[in-house]
Design a protein around this motif. Sequence first.
Motif, PDB file in Angstrom:
ATOM      1  N   VAL A 133       1.324  -1.587   0.014  1.00  0.00           N
ATOM      2  CA  VAL A 133      -0.041  -0.025  -0.190  1.00  0.00           C
ATOM      3  C   VAL A 133       1.140   1.252   0.144  1.00  0.00           C
ATOM      4  N   ARG A 134       0.456   2.129  -0.837  1.00  0.00           N
ATOM      5  CA  ARG A 134       1.479   3.870  -0.957  1.00  0.00           C
ATOM      6  C   ARG A 134      -0.016   4.502  -0.890  1.00  0.00           C
ATOM      7  N   LYS A 135       0.039   5.702  -0.314  1.00  0.00           N
ATOM      8  CA  LYS A 135      -0.343   6.603   0.332  1.00  0.00           C
ATOM      9  C   LYS A 135       0.124   7.855  -0.412  1.00  0.00           C
ATOM     10  N   GLU A 136      -1.098   7.814  -1.437  1.00  0.00           N
ATOM     11  CA  GLU A 136      -0.727   9.386  -2.659  1.00  0.00           C
ATOM     12  C   GLU A 136      -1.469  10.564  -2.444  1.00  0.00           C
ATOM     13  N   SER A 137      -1.579  11.994  -2.574  1.00  0.00           N
ATOM     14  CA  SER A 137      -2.051  12.580  -2.725  1.00  0.00           C
ATOM     15  C   SER A 137      -3.102  12.320  -3.752  1.00  0.00           C
ATOM     16  N   THR A 138      -4.269  12.962  -3.410  1.00  0.00           N
ATOM     17  CA  THR A 138      -5.986  13.384  -4.686  1.00  0.00           C
ATOM     18  C   THR A 138      -5.754  14.717  -4.505  1.00  0.00           C
TER      19      THR A 138
END
Length: 117
Positions: free
Chosen positions: A66-71
Amino acid sequence: MEYRKENPPPYGAAPYGPAPYGPAPPQGPPPMMGAPPPSVVYPMTFGPDSQTLVCPSCHTNINSSVRKESTTKTHLFALLLCIICCPLVCLPYCIDSCQASNHYCPKCGAYLGTYDS
């Protein structure tokens, strides 16, 4: 002696009229007797945490990475906080619920899906 050049028949048309024995056979490999039906892929719902599944790309049992990415939602919250109180502008980039959780295969790196709260 005079030579006349004629255009070849169009693709898909028989060069000398219709086939003598009916329509052409279907293209592709013949069906195998006793072969299992094609597998059906059901859409999978992802959560914020890693999940155990079979990778559709490399067909291996994995725990997704899992990679957290800005939206866009993250940037809009940051803009709203900038208007209200400028020192809090980086807060949405630190909170996991403001970012999307993108799931990837750790073995082959294939994208599997996204969870966005």
